[in-house]
Design a protein around this motif. Structure first.
Motif, PDB file in Angstrom:
ATOM      1  N   PRO A 292      67.852  82.368  27.211  1.00 65.19           N
ATOM      2  CA  PRO A 292      67.721  82.583  27.999  1.00 65.19           C
ATOM      3  C   PRO A 292      68.728  83.817  28.598  1.00 65.19           C
ATOM      4  O   PRO A 292      68.435  84.654  29.565  1.00 65.19           O
ATOM      5  CB  PRO A 292      67.869  81.371  29.022  1.00 65.19           C
ATOM      6  CG  PRO A 292      67.115  80.194  29.004  1.00 65.19           C
ATOM      7  CD  PRO A 292      68.025  80.936  27.027  1.00 65.19           C
ATOM      8  N   SER A 293      70.039  83.749  28.413  1.00 60.30           N
ATOM      9  CA  SER A 293      71.147  84.168  28.761  1.00 60.30           C
ATOM     10  C   SER A 293      71.017  85.980  28.164  1.00 60.30           C
ATOM     11  O   SER A 293      71.569  86.958  28.650  1.00 60.30           O
ATOM     12  CB  SER A 293      72.202  83.841  28.063  1.00 60.30           C
ATOM     13  OG  SER A 293      72.063  83.535  26.947  1.00 60.30           O
ATOM     14  N   ARG A 294      70.334  85.707  26.822  1.00 60.42           N
ATOM     15  CA  ARG A 294      70.465  87.184  26.173  1.00 60.42           C
ATOM     16  C   ARG A 294      69.316  87.735  26.857  1.00 60.42           C
ATOM     17  O   ARG A 294      69.517  88.671  27.450  1.00 60.42           O
ATOM     18  CB  ARG A 294      69.867  86.977  24.568  1.00 60.42           C
ATOM     19  CG  ARG A 294      69.114  87.981  24.245  1.00 60.42           C
ATOM     20  CD  ARG A 294      70.456  89.511  23.724  1.00 60.42           C
ATOM     21  NE  ARG A 294      69.818  90.643  23.509  1.00 60.42           N
ATOM     22  CZ  ARG A 294      70.620  91.788  23.437  1.00 60.42           C
ATOM     23  NH1 ARG A 294      71.182  91.918  24.635  1.00 60.42           N
ATOM     24  NH2 ARG A 294      69.671  93.246  23.281  1.00 60.42           N
ATOM     25  N   ARG A 295      68.195  87.042  27.377  1.00 63.00           N
ATOM     26  CA  ARG A 295      67.071  87.670  28.547  1.00 63.00           C
ATOM     27  C   ARG A 295      67.591  88.086  29.836  1.00 63.00           C
ATOM     28  O   ARG A 295      66.969  89.503  29.753  1.00 63.00           O
ATOM     29  CB  ARG A 295      65.887  86.604  28.194  1.00 63.00           C
ATOM     30  CG  ARG A 295      64.922  86.878  26.868  1.00 63.00           C
ATOM     31  CD  ARG A 295      63.645  85.820  27.585  1.00 63.00           C
ATOM     32  NE  ARG A 295      63.807  84.242  28.166  1.00 63.00           N
ATOM     33  CZ  ARG A 295      63.921  83.053  27.714  1.00 63.00           C
ATOM     34  NH1 ARG A 295      63.814  82.977  25.808  1.00 63.00           N
ATOM     35  NH2 ARG A 295      64.063  82.636  28.049  1.00 63.00           N
ATOM     36  N   ALA A 296      67.984  87.748  30.191  1.00 62.16           N
ATOM     37  CA  ALA A 296      69.056  88.046  31.352  1.00 62.16           C
ATOM     38  C   ALA A 296      69.597  89.256  30.825  1.00 62.16           C
ATOM     39  O   ALA A 296      69.389  90.590  32.068  1.00 62.16           O
ATOM     40  CB  ALA A 296      69.460  86.914  31.698  1.00 62.16           C
ATOM     41  N   GLU A 297      70.814  89.366  30.490  1.00 63.76           N
ATOM     42  CA  GLU A 297      71.342  90.600  30.259  1.00 63.76           C
ATOM     43  C   GLU A 297      70.634  92.135  29.588  1.00 63.76           C
ATOM     44  O   GLU A 297      70.696  92.684  30.495  1.00 63.76           O
ATOM     45  CB  GLU A 297      72.452  90.064  29.309  1.00 63.76           C
ATOM     46  CG  GLU A 297      72.128  89.874  27.691  1.00 63.76           C
ATOM     47  CD  GLU A 297      73.430  89.827  27.225  1.00 63.76           C
ATOM     48  OE1 GLU A 297      74.246  89.372  27.609  1.00 63.76           O
ATOM     49  OE2 GLU A 297      73.540  89.689  25.640  1.00 63.76           O
ATOM     50  N   PHE A 298      69.900  91.472  29.336  1.00 61.32           N
ATOM     51  CA  PHE A 298      68.710  92.691  28.462  1.00 61.32           C
ATOM     52  C   PHE A 298      68.175  93.351  29.411  1.00 61.32           C
ATOM     53  O   PHE A 298      68.349  94.095  29.689  1.00 61.32           O
ATOM     54  CB  PHE A 298      68.188  92.542  27.092  1.00 61.32           C
ATOM     55  CG  PHE A 298      67.471  93.594  26.531  1.00 61.32           C
ATOM     56  CD1 PHE A 298      67.505  94.089  25.842  1.00 61.32           C
ATOM     57  CD2 PHE A 298      65.880  93.477  27.318  1.00 61.32           C
ATOM     58  CE1 PHE A 298      66.696  95.240  25.286  1.00 61.32           C
ATOM     59  CE2 PHE A 298      65.458  94.681  26.948  1.00 61.32           C
ATOM     60  CZ  PHE A 298      65.493  95.253  25.717  1.00 61.32           C
TER      61      PHE A 298
ATOM     62  N   THR B  19      68.311  83.370  18.574  1.00 60.20           N
ATOM     63  CA  THR B  19      67.205  83.188  18.825  1.00 60.20           C
ATOM     64  C   THR B  19      67.756  81.080  18.252  1.00 60.20           C
ATOM     65  O   THR B  19      67.246  79.826  18.987  1.00 60.20           O
ATOM     66  CB  THR B  19      66.060  82.296  17.082  1.00 60.20           C
ATOM     67  OG1 THR B  19      67.192  82.592  16.351  1.00 60.20           O
ATOM     68  CG2 THR B  19      65.511  83.651  17.110  1.00 60.20           C
ATOM     69  N   THR B  20      68.917  81.688  19.317  1.00 65.29           N
ATOM     70  CA  THR B  20      69.723  80.120  19.153  1.00 65.29           C
ATOM     71  C   THR B  20      69.613  79.743  20.881  1.00 65.29           C
ATOM     72  O   THR B  20      69.579  80.179  21.341  1.00 65.29           O
ATOM     73  CB  THR B  20      71.194  80.386  19.141  1.00 65.29           C
ATOM     74  OG1 THR B  20      71.895  80.776  19.813  1.00 65.29           O
ATOM     75  CG2 THR B  20      71.230  81.080  17.798  1.00 65.29           C
ATOM     76  N   THR B  21      69.616  78.478  21.228  1.00 61.03           N
ATOM     77  CA  THR B  21      69.619  78.111  23.171  1.00 61.03           C
ATOM     78  C   THR B  21      70.827  77.985  22.728  1.00 61.03           C
ATOM     79  O   THR B  21      71.911  77.756  22.704  1.00 61.03           O
ATOM     80  CB  THR B  21      68.887  76.434  22.870  1.00 61.03           C
ATOM     81  OG1 THR B  21      70.005  75.976  21.624  1.00 61.03           O
ATOM     82  CG2 THR B  21      67.665  76.489  21.707  1.00 61.03           C
ATOM     83  N   ALA B  22      70.739  78.243  24.443  1.00 65.13           N
ATOM     84  CA  ALA B  22      72.566  77.885  25.415  1.00 65.13           C
ATOM     85  C   ALA B  22      71.593  78.230  27.050  1.00 65.13           C
ATOM     86  O   ALA B  22      70.372  77.885  26.698  1.00 65.13           O
ATOM     87  CB  ALA B  22      72.902  79.740  24.900  1.00 65.13           C
ATOM     88  N   ALA B  23      72.818  77.442  27.750  1.00 64.93           N
ATOM     89  CA  ALA B  23      72.858  77.635  28.793  1.00 64.93           C
ATOM     90  C   ALA B  23      72.702  78.806  29.722  1.00 64.93           C
ATOM     91  O   ALA B  23      73.898  79.377  28.948  1.00 64.93           O
ATOM     92  CB  ALA B  23      73.799  76.504  29.297  1.00 64.93           C
ATOM     93  N   HIS B  24      72.444  79.033  31.074  1.00 62.91           N
ATOM     94  CA  HIS B  24      72.157  80.617  31.214  1.00 62.91           C
ATOM     95  C   HIS B  24      73.353  79.710  32.346  1.00 62.91           C
ATOM     96  O   HIS B  24      72.102  79.046  34.077  1.00 62.91           O
ATOM     97  CB  HIS B  24      71.192  81.524  31.638  1.00 62.91           C
ATOM     98  CG  HIS B  24      71.257  82.449  32.198  1.00 62.91           C
ATOM     99  ND1 HIS B  24      72.336  83.003  31.899  1.00 62.91           N
ATOM    100  CD2 HIS B  24      70.333  82.906  33.589  1.00 62.91           C
ATOM    101  CE1 HIS B  24      71.695  84.593  32.742  1.00 62.91           C
ATOM    102  NE2 HIS B  24      70.818  83.362  33.734  1.00 62.91           N
ATOM    103  N   SER B  25      73.979  80.806  33.561  1.00 66.71           N
ATOM    104  CA  SER B  25      73.783  80.907  34.582  1.00 66.71           C
ATOM    105  C   SER B  25      74.080  81.729  35.131  1.00 66.71           C
ATOM    106  O   SER B  25      74.454  83.026  34.421  1.00 66.71           O
ATOM    107  CB  SER B  25      75.068  79.912  35.100  1.00 66.71           C
ATOM    108  OG  SER B  25      76.266  80.398  34.158  1.00 66.71           O
ATOM    109  N   THR B  26      73.737  81.671  36.477  1.00 70.54           N
ATOM    110  CA  THR B  26      73.691  83.637  37.146  1.00 70.54           C
ATOM    111  C   THR B  26      73.760  83.029  38.450  1.00 70.54           C
ATOM    112  O   THR B  26      74.209  82.521  39.058  1.00 70.54           O
ATOM    113  CB  THR B  26      72.266  84.157  37.850  1.00 70.54           C
ATOM    114  OG1 THR B  26      71.441  82.674  38.720  1.00 70.54           O
ATOM    115  CG2 THR B  26      71.312  84.285  35.792  1.00 70.54           C
TER     116      THR B  26
END
Length: 279
Positions: free
Chosen positions: A94-100, A17-24
């Motif tokens: 977002p990064s966790r959603r992407a990898e999952f 539930t923390t916040t982080a930037a996400h790049s792909t």
């Protein structure tokens, strides 16, 4: 310290539930053994969104032909999960959603290639993916890579895969995860064959060991309870490794030694173990 950052120690399957930037990176997905990216227009879980040129098949080089694998070098748009899978990451960064999402997408596609119907792949209390009856599997993800491998339980008792960036481990990590003899052997390999990050390969191998062990034993396995030896081949970027399960944790029905394969390519280090049924 316990093996398996994917399960248990960091609860990687649990929402963050923390916040982080996400790049792909540019999404590239391939399914092995045929390494295809067949275009599909359906939006069911496991469909192929935004197909791109297939990347090199990496996992297929280190698992046998009866293990079906799917991998991606990025996070494709339009991945659709089952509702109960989606609920697990509803509050994640977002990064966790992407990898999952991409990891489950790869798993869905691998199951489809195995001839399995579309089902949710939910984690157990320790984060280990629960596969359909009669199927074994493993999922891995790291920066720039997601992959899954599945097989029929009649042919494969357990499978463990792991991928990690081919960079030096952070300070102190090797000392935390490696036995003294392992550190010595890694140092010798780094001196002789510096193109491969053997420290990362060791960490990855221990992750694959845990992913092979845990679905069968449902018990912890410490970093210090598996002794890994690499066996480089004439091919500079691949080879085998063996892992001794040390006496303190030998369990009835689990082999005392495992054999796996490693691959260093595309800026990554990958490892895999395929455990066959006894006899």
């Amino acid at each position: 310290m316990t093996l398996g950052t994917r399960y248990g120690r960091t609860a990687a399957e649990a929402p963050r539930t923390t916040t982080a930037a996400h790049s792909t990176t540019a999404p590239q997905t391939t399914t092995a053994p045929h390494s295809t990216t067949a275009q599909q227009t359906t939006t069911a879980p496991g469909a192929t969104p935004s197909p791109a040129a297939a990347p090199p098949a990496l996992l297929a080089r280190i698992v046998p032909e009866d293990v079906v694998c799917c991998e991606s070098l990025g996070d494709p748009d339009g991945v659709v999960l089952h509702p109960d899978e989606q609920a697990l990451i509803a509050r994640s960064v977002p990064s966790r959603r992407a990898e999952f999402s991409t990891g489950r997408h790869c798993a869905h596609r691998a199951l489809a290639a195995l001839g399995q119907p579309a089902v949710s792949i939910l984690p157990d209390a320790k984060g280990c993916p629960e596969w359909p009856e009669g199927v074994v599997g493993s999922i891995t993800h790291c920066d720039g890579y997601r992959g899954a491998a599945v097989a029929r339980a009649a042919r494969v008792r357990s499978v463990g895969i792991d991928a990690t960036p081919g960079e030096p481990l952070p300070d102190g990590v090797l000392e935390a995860v490696a036995l003294p003899d392992e550190r010595r052997r890694v140092g010798e390999l780094l001196a002789r064959r510096p193109a491969v990050r053997w420290d990362r390969a060791l960490f990855s191998a221990k992750e694959s060991i845990y992913k092979t062990w845990y679905p069968l034993m449902r018990a912890p396995l410490g970093f210090e309870e598996a002794d890994v030896t690499f066996h480089p081949s004439q091919d500079p970027d691949t080879g085998t490794f063996t892992a001794r399960i040390l006496p303190a944790v030998r369990e009835r029905g689990f082999p005392q030694q495992l054999t796996g394969r490693w691959l260093a390519r595309e800026g990554l280090v990958l490892t895999a173990i395929t455990l066959r049924p006894a006899g």
